[in-house]
Design a protein around this motif. Structure first.
Motif, PDB file in Angstrom:
ATOM      1  N   LYS A 343      11.079   9.821  -1.124  1.00 19.49           N
ATOM      2  CA  LYS A 343      11.215   9.701  -2.573  1.00 19.49           C
ATOM      3  C   LYS A 343       9.932   9.280  -3.264  1.00 19.49           C
ATOM      4  O   LYS A 343       9.673   9.658  -4.390  1.00 19.49           O
ATOM      5  N   ASN A 344       9.118   8.435  -2.592  1.00 19.50           N
ATOM      6  CA  ASN A 344       7.903   7.967  -3.271  1.00 19.50           C
ATOM      7  C   ASN A 344       6.642   8.639  -2.726  1.00 19.50           C
ATOM      8  O   ASN A 344       5.526   8.181  -2.964  1.00 19.50           O
ATOM      9  N   ASP A 345       6.828   9.735  -1.961  1.00 18.63           N
ATOM     10  CA  ASP A 345       5.712  10.547  -1.486  1.00 18.63           C
ATOM     11  C   ASP A 345       4.609   9.763  -0.777  1.00 18.63           C
ATOM     12  O   ASP A 345       3.432  10.049  -0.954  1.00 18.63           O
ATOM     13  N   ASP A 346       5.009   8.761   0.020  1.00 15.81           N
ATOM     14  CA  ASP A 346       3.961   8.034   0.733  1.00 15.81           C
ATOM     15  C   ASP A 346       3.922   8.410   2.215  1.00 15.81           C
ATOM     16  O   ASP A 346       3.173   7.840   2.987  1.00 15.81           O
ATOM     17  N   GLY A 347       4.757   9.369   2.585  1.00 11.93           N
ATOM     18  CA  GLY A 347       4.763   9.835   3.973  1.00 11.93           C
ATOM     19  C   GLY A 347       5.403   8.861   4.942  1.00 11.93           C
ATOM     20  O   GLY A 347       5.341   9.045   6.147  1.00 11.93           O
ATOM     21  N   ARG A 348       6.026   7.800   4.432  1.00 16.40           N
ATOM     22  CA  ARG A 348       6.672   6.815   5.290  1.00 16.40           C
ATOM     23  C   ARG A 348       8.162   6.757   4.986  1.00 16.40           C
ATOM     24  O   ARG A 348       8.600   7.166   3.923  1.00 16.40           O
ATOM     25  N   ILE A 349       8.940   6.213   5.953  1.00 15.53           N
ATOM     26  CA  ILE A 349      10.387   6.137   5.786  1.00 15.53           C
ATOM     27  C   ILE A 349      10.787   4.729   5.350  1.00 15.53           C
ATOM     28  O   ILE A 349      10.678   3.782   6.120  1.00 15.53           O
ATOM     29  N   GLN A 350      11.212   4.579   4.097  1.00 19.26           N
ATOM     30  CA  GLN A 350      11.714   3.264   3.677  1.00 19.26           C
ATOM     31  C   GLN A 350      13.235   3.219   3.801  1.00 19.26           C
ATOM     32  O   GLN A 350      13.918   4.019   3.177  1.00 19.26           O
ATOM     33  N   TYR A 351      13.713   2.304   4.628  1.00 14.10           N
ATOM     34  CA  TYR A 351      15.152   2.141   4.760  1.00 14.10           C
ATOM     35  C   TYR A 351      15.507   0.769   4.209  1.00 14.10           C
ATOM     36  O   TYR A 351      15.053  -0.249   4.725  1.00 14.10           O
ATOM     37  N   TYR A 352      16.276   0.718   3.129  1.00 19.48           N
ATOM     38  CA  TYR A 352      16.702  -0.568   2.571  1.00 19.48           C
ATOM     39  C   TYR A 352      17.914  -0.339   1.682  1.00 19.48           C
ATOM     40  O   TYR A 352      18.341   0.800   1.470  1.00 19.48           O
ATOM     41  N   ASN A 353      18.495  -1.414   1.181  1.00 20.99           N
ATOM     42  CA  ASN A 353      19.673  -1.304   0.330  1.00 20.99           C
ATOM     43  C   ASN A 353      19.230  -1.134  -1.114  1.00 20.99           C
ATOM     44  O   ASN A 353      18.893  -2.107  -1.781  1.00 20.99           O
ATOM     45  N   ASP A 354      19.236   0.110  -1.598  1.00 24.06           N
ATOM     46  CA  ASP A 354      18.755   0.327  -2.966  1.00 24.06           C
ATOM     47  C   ASP A 354      19.821   0.026  -4.014  1.00 24.06           C
ATOM     48  O   ASP A 354      19.608   0.206  -5.193  1.00 24.06           O
ATOM     49  N   ARG A 355      20.981  -0.437  -3.546  1.00 25.73           N
ATOM     50  CA  ARG A 355      22.021  -0.813  -4.510  1.00 25.73           C
ATOM     51  C   ARG A 355      22.042  -2.317  -4.774  1.00 25.73           C
ATOM     52  O   ARG A 355      22.795  -2.802  -5.585  1.00 25.73           O
ATOM     53  N   SER A 356      21.206  -3.046  -4.034  1.00 19.67           N
ATOM     54  CA  SER A 356      21.178  -4.490  -4.217  1.00 19.67           C
ATOM     55  C   SER A 356      20.300  -4.841  -5.414  1.00 19.67           C
ATOM     56  O   SER A 356      19.120  -4.482  -5.465  1.00 19.67           O
ATOM     57  N   GLU A 357      20.899  -5.521  -6.397  1.00 17.42           N
ATOM     58  CA  GLU A 357      20.120  -5.874  -7.584  1.00 17.42           C
ATOM     59  C   GLU A 357      19.079  -6.938  -7.282  1.00 17.42           C
ATOM     60  O   GLU A 357      17.990  -6.942  -7.843  1.00 17.42           O
ATOM     61  N   GLU A 358      19.426  -7.846  -6.352  1.00 15.84           N
ATOM     62  CA  GLU A 358      18.479  -8.901  -6.005  1.00 15.84           C
ATOM     63  C   GLU A 358      17.246  -8.339  -5.323  1.00 15.84           C
ATOM     64  O   GLU A 358      16.151  -8.873  -5.445  1.00 15.84           O
ATOM     65  N   PHE A 359      17.458  -7.240  -4.564  1.00 18.17           N
ATOM     66  CA  PHE A 359      16.346  -6.719  -3.791  1.00 18.17           C
ATOM     67  C   PHE A 359      15.468  -5.783  -4.632  1.00 18.17           C
ATOM     68  O   PHE A 359      14.318  -5.515  -4.280  1.00 18.17           O
ATOM     69  N   ALA A 360      16.016  -5.304  -5.774  1.00 13.33           N
ATOM     70  CA  ALA A 360      15.307  -4.314  -6.579  1.00 13.33           C
ATOM     71  C   ALA A 360      13.871  -4.717  -6.937  1.00 13.33           C
ATOM     72  O   ALA A 360      12.944  -3.901  -6.795  1.00 13.33           O
ATOM     73  N   PRO A 361      13.628  -5.971  -7.404  1.00  7.01           N
ATOM     74  CA  PRO A 361      12.239  -6.334  -7.743  1.00  7.01           C
ATOM     75  C   PRO A 361      11.290  -6.244  -6.548  1.00  7.01           C
ATOM     76  O   PRO A 361      10.143  -5.807  -6.690  1.00  7.01           O
ATOM     77  N   ILE A 362      11.792  -6.623  -5.335  1.00  5.70           N
ATOM     78  CA  ILE A 362      10.944  -6.557  -4.146  1.00  5.70           C
ATOM     79  C   ILE A 362      10.585  -5.102  -3.851  1.00  5.70           C
ATOM     80  O   ILE A 362       9.431  -4.780  -3.555  1.00  5.70           O
ATOM     81  N   ALA A 363      11.613  -4.249  -3.935  1.00 11.23           N
ATOM     82  CA  ALA A 363      11.373  -2.831  -3.659  1.00 11.23           C
ATOM     83  C   ALA A 363      10.369  -2.267  -4.639  1.00 11.23           C
ATOM     84  O   ALA A 363       9.454  -1.512  -4.261  1.00 11.23           O
ATOM     85  N   GLU A 364      10.515  -2.646  -5.887  1.00 11.47           N
ATOM     86  CA  GLU A 364       9.616  -2.122  -6.908  1.00 11.47           C
ATOM     87  C   GLU A 364       8.175  -2.565  -6.644  1.00 11.47           C
ATOM     88  O   GLU A 364       7.248  -1.766  -6.721  1.00 11.47           O
ATOM     89  N   ALA A 365       8.045  -3.856  -6.297  1.00  8.87           N
ATOM     90  CA  ALA A 365       6.722  -4.390  -6.032  1.00  8.87           C
ATOM     91  C   ALA A 365       6.051  -3.671  -4.862  1.00  8.87           C
ATOM     92  O   ALA A 365       4.828  -3.528  -4.810  1.00  8.87           O
ATOM     93  N   ARG A 366       6.886  -3.197  -3.899  1.00 12.59           N
ATOM     94  CA  ARG A 366       6.302  -2.519  -2.745  1.00 12.59           C
ATOM     95  C   ARG A 366       6.148  -1.016  -2.986  1.00 12.59           C
ATOM     96  O   ARG A 366       5.747  -0.289  -2.089  1.00 12.59           O
ATOM     97  N   GLY A 367       6.492  -0.585  -4.183  1.00 11.76           N
ATOM     98  CA  GLY A 367       6.342   0.834  -4.509  1.00 11.76           C
ATOM     99  C   GLY A 367       7.407   1.722  -3.892  1.00 11.76           C
ATOM    100  O   GLY A 367       7.172   2.909  -3.652  1.00 11.76           O
TER     101      GLY A 367
END
Lengths: 590, 88
Positions: A343-367
């Motif tokens: 999804k973010n075209d970085d050639g890597r596989i990010q596996y995480y819970n994208d439905r967690s609101e608490e985790f959203a800022p961390i995910a955003e910060a990591r691109g």
């Protein structure tokens, strides 16, 4: 030799074995056909019951079912094993002493009424037919996945094999093929489990490995799993995140439902003595536990293994590059059970819970722009295990044979329950009481052929609700047959009016509750209320309703019994006689 | 004892052992693994890094069920012989 040829050889030789057993165990009388002449060793019956019980879903999906939820889905483990305690203590020995061939036959005789018998036949058919659809589709899927044939072709091959040994051998043929199928499926399940446990914990016994130390991190395995999951925004594995009431009722529904399933109960008619019926239930649970204690270990370990493969340097570091992913991921992408999307075209596989609101800022910060494992089928945890643990190809072939063994053995047991209800409870008792044993045997075989044709047709045209039907089957078994059987044994005063009213109330209430939230006959869009917790009555999930249905059945039956005539004295004597073991040998000559 | 009395005493003894077994059955599964899990978690005992309730939910209850059935089988075989209602 390539994987396909190897799968073909292993699966082909197990099928040849099953057919060989069928030819050896041909049925000559109705007693052979319905109850294997009551000559089955209790330990053999235990293994056959375990194979009868453990379906394709237990084999392929159980580990994933636990692993994707964690503690909350322990209900399946306790529910599907705890039912055997109820069977051993409350039903199996007495039904064996009664010494007949089918579940509706007991209900009809005990409640001295054809209406009661027909009601039980209806409940049995609804329960067993809904259950068998899942088995047939499961067999079709297993075939198409392992033998590279069309789903339809796979299903037809499976039906043909079951046809040969079930029509020829009846219960006798089914019993000994189930024994062979148990051996195949447990071997297939255990070998990869031992290797993954060794790899992760150094302990060769998976259930012990689950509660020992994760070799790589030095932390307890479950603490490590909790840690990586929470670091990726998921719930922790061992925590309790659902409703306690629903977990309680769901576990109870599964337990009571298990004890009320006709295809499981009739297995206990095949042993020589009452004492054997008790012992056999114990052995059945031992053989079932071998898989059910391994499954949660496989689930947790495979899940941890997959996450640490994706995040080789820890969850705080970068995940692996898509091009560097292991071969097994590449292989399973072909099947569609696993799919990635960068999804973010970085050639890597990010596996995480994208439905967690608490985790959203961390995910955003990591691109990160969303979970990139877009399809993660829970069955992968079992199916890909041999490749993850880098086991030789014959292990994967064994898994194929094991999955098929699990599907076929359960289908055969269900088909026997269905066909004996038709030939023995409907034809012999209601429509053609004067037929001879030979004629009834012929009718039993015709009913079996008919049941297989029906199941195959339903497997080819699944009504689109395969996932929900199992819940319906357990709910109905809990709400209809179990209370009727139990009261038939434990209450001398229970009469026909009470039993029939109880079964009908249980049947109707459970169907209504399930259909209200899941749609009338599961037709999408016809549900009257959305299937969400706010809408549920007292917050009870439709899946957990079987236990409530059972309580309604008991209550209705007792109230109606108090208001109507007591059963005749000969029925009360019948109840007294089934309560003591002596004389079961005589009943078996019936 | 008359035959009728024997059968009644046998049945009463059976109901007693069934009740005891089912209480244990309910306590390990519905109790330890679900309802009392928070209480059990207060004990300073952990298995493999997690509280006792989790162990009961995934292993302990199943192991207890097996023990219960074999205990019941053993007990009933003895009871059958004691009341002389066993199969010969």
């Amino acid at each position: 030799m390539d994987q396909f040829t190897l799968n073909l050889i292993v699966v082909g030789s197990t099928f040849a074995l099953y057919i060989g057993i069928a030819i050896w165990a041909r049925a000559g009388t109705t007693s052979d056909y319905y109850a294997a002449s009551r000559g089955v060793n209790p330990i053999v019956n235990g293994a056959a019951t375990a194979a009868d019980w453990m379906s394709a879903a237990s084999f392929i999906s159980m580990a994933g079912l636990i692993a994707f939820v964690g503690y909350g889905n322990s209900s399946f483990l306790m529910g599907w094993t705890g039912g055997y305690v109820l069977l051993a203590l409350l039903l199996a020995p007495y039904l064996r002493k009664f010494g007949r061939f089918t579940v509706p036959e007991f209900i009809g005789d005990r409640f001295y009424s054809t209406t009661a018998r027909i009601t039980a036949v209806i409940c049995l058919l609804v329960i067993s037919i809904t259950y068998v659809i899942g088995q047939m589709t499961g067999a079709g899927v297993a075939f198409s996945r392992f033998l590279e044939v069309q789903n339809t072709t796979g299903l037809l091959i499976a039906s043909t094999v079951v046809f040969i040994y079930a029509v020829l051998g009846g219960m006798k043929g089914i019993t000994y093929t189930q024994l062979a199928q148990y051996c195949v499926l447990i071997t297939a399940y255990t070998i990869p489990a031992v290797f993954i446990s060794l790899q992760l914990t150094g302990n060769p016994v998976p259930p012990l490995g689950l509660f020992s130390t994760h070799a790589e991190s030095g932390l307890p395995l479950l603490s490590k799993l909790d840690q990586v999951l929470t670091e990726l925004g998921f719930h922790d594995y061992t925590g309790h995140h659902g409703s306690t009431l629903n977990m309680f009722l769901f576990t109870l529904s599964l337990m009571v439902g298990t004890a009320g399933l006709p295809h499981v109960i009739i297995r206990f008619f095949t042993v020589p003595k009452v004492a054997d019926a008790r012992k056999s239930a114990g052995w059945a649970l031992v053989f079932i536990a071998l898989l059910y204690l391994t499954a949660p270990a496989v689930g947790a370990m495979a899940k941890l293994n997959i996450i640490t493969t994706i995040y080789p340097d820890g969850t705080a570091a970068e995940p692996i590059r898509y091009d560097d992913r292991p071969d097994w991921m590449h292989n399973w992408e072909q099947t569609g059970l696993l799919a990635f999307e960068d999804k973010n075209d970085d050639g890597r596989i990010q596996y995480y819970n994208d439905r967690s609101e608490e985790f959203a800022p961390i995910a955003e910060a990591r691109g990160w722009e969303g979970n990139e494992i877009v399809t993660f089928n829970q069955d992968i945890l079992v199916l890909a295990n041999p490749e993850i643990a880098q086991l030789p190809p014959w292990v994967l072939a064994l898994i194929a044979a094991g999955g098929l063994a699990a599907a076929l053995s359960t289908a055969a047991g269900l088909l026997l329950a269905i066909s004996s209800a038709i030939s023995h409870d409907l034809l012999k008792s209601v429509f053609a009481p004067n037929i001879t044993d030979k004629q009834e045997l012929l009718y039993a075989r015709i009913s079996m052929a008919f049941a297989i044709a029906l199941a195959t047709w339903l497997g080819l045209n699944p009504p689109g609700f395969a996932a929900q039907v199992v819940a319906l089957a357990f709910g109905l078994a809990a709400a209809t047959l179990f209370p009727a059987l139990m009261m038939g044994i434990f209450s001398k005063k229970m009469n026909t009016h009470g039993a029939v009213a109880g079964m009908l109330v249980g049947l109707i209430a459970t169907c209504l509750y399930i259909f209200t939230y899941l749609g009338w006959f599961f037709i999408p869009g016809t549900n009257m209320l959305a299937n969400t917790q706010e809408n549920w009555l007292f917050g009870i999930s439709p899946l957990s309703f079987g236990a409530v249905g059972a309580m309604l059945n008991f209550a209705t039956a007792i109230i109606v019994m108090k208001l109507t005539k007591a059963p005749p004295p000969e029925i009360q004597e019948l109840v007294e006689s089934i309560r003591v073991p002596r004389g079961a040998g005589a009943a078996s000559d019936h | 004892m008359s035959l009728d009395k024997t059968a009644q005493a046998y049945w009463a003894a059976n109901i007693r052992v069934i009740t005891i077994c089912l209480i244990i059955w309910a306590v390990v599964s519905f109790g330890f693994a679900i309802l009392f899990r928070p209480l059990l978690a207060m004990l300073p005992i952990t298995i493999g890094g997690v509280d006792l309730g989790f162990w009961f939910a995934q292993q302990g209850s199943i192991l207890t069920f097996i023990v219960l059935i074999f205990y019941y089988t053993w007990y009933m075989n003895r009871l059958d012989r004691k009341f002389n209602v066993d199969e010969q």
